[in-house]
Design a protein around this motif. Structure first.
Motif, PDB file in Angstrom:
ATOM      1  N   UNK A   1       1.206 -12.022  60.811  1.00  0.00           N
ATOM      2  CA  UNK A   1       0.943 -10.930  59.889  1.00  0.00           C
ATOM      3  C   UNK A   1       1.211 -11.379  58.440  1.00  0.00           C
ATOM      4  N   UNK A   2       2.348 -12.012  58.245  1.00  0.00           N
ATOM      5  CA  UNK A   2       2.686 -12.468  56.901  1.00  0.00           C
ATOM      6  C   UNK A   2       1.737 -13.575  56.446  1.00  0.00           C
ATOM      7  N   UNK A   3       1.332 -14.415  57.357  1.00  0.00           N
ATOM      8  CA  UNK A   3       0.427 -15.502  57.030  1.00  0.00           C
ATOM      9  C   UNK A   3      -0.925 -14.964  56.565  1.00  0.00           C
ATOM     10  N   UNK A   4      -1.423 -13.932  57.222  1.00  0.00           N
ATOM     11  CA  UNK A   4      -2.695 -13.320  56.834  1.00  0.00           C
ATOM     12  C   UNK A   4      -2.573 -12.679  55.456  1.00  0.00           C
ATOM     13  N   UNK A   5      -1.454 -12.035  55.182  1.00  0.00           N
ATOM     14  CA  UNK A   5      -1.227 -11.396  53.883  1.00  0.00           C
ATOM     15  C   UNK A   5      -1.180 -12.445  52.765  1.00  0.00           C
ATOM     16  N   UNK A   6      -0.524 -13.567  53.018  1.00  0.00           N
ATOM     17  CA  UNK A   6      -0.447 -14.638  52.026  1.00  0.00           C
ATOM     18  C   UNK A   6      -1.833 -15.210  51.761  1.00  0.00           C
ATOM     19  N   UNK A   7      -2.644 -15.358  52.794  1.00  0.00           N
ATOM     20  CA  UNK A   7      -3.993 -15.891  52.615  1.00  0.00           C
ATOM     21  C   UNK A   7      -4.856 -14.950  51.775  1.00  0.00           C
ATOM     22  N   UNK A   8      -4.720 -13.644  51.981  1.00  0.00           N
ATOM     23  CA  UNK A   8      -5.465 -12.677  51.173  1.00  0.00           C
ATOM     24  C   UNK A   8      -5.060 -12.777  49.702  1.00  0.00           C
TER      25      UNK A   8
END
Length: 83
Positions: A1-8
């Protein structure tokens, strides 16, 4: 979840930095374009006319004066186009 947020967030930052770079390039192009055409030609002719006038002899004074007047005409034309 955090990884997806960082990518955005990284994608958004890349897009914003690209926009800033495009704006900076367009401002630079506008600055260089402002000293072109009739203004540049007028300044060059005015300076050449002044230099030719400095040469000894009456013919050089006459030719230099004519070149300087033509340079002034180009500067006036640039002023009229700017309005």
């Amino acid at each position: 979840m955090q990884k997806a947020l960082v990518q955005k967030i990284v994608k958004k930052a890349d897009k914003m930095s690209a926009k800033v770079q495009v704006k900076a390039k367009s401002e630079t192009a506008a600055t260089t374009a402002s000293i072109s055409g009739n203004l540049r030609t007028g300044i060059i002719l005015l300076l050449v006319g002044a230099l030719v006038t400095l040469l000894p002899g009456s013919i050089f004074s006459l030719i230099g004066g004519i070149i300087a007047i033509i340079g002034l005409i180009f500067i006036i034309l640039w002023l009229l186009d700017a309005v």
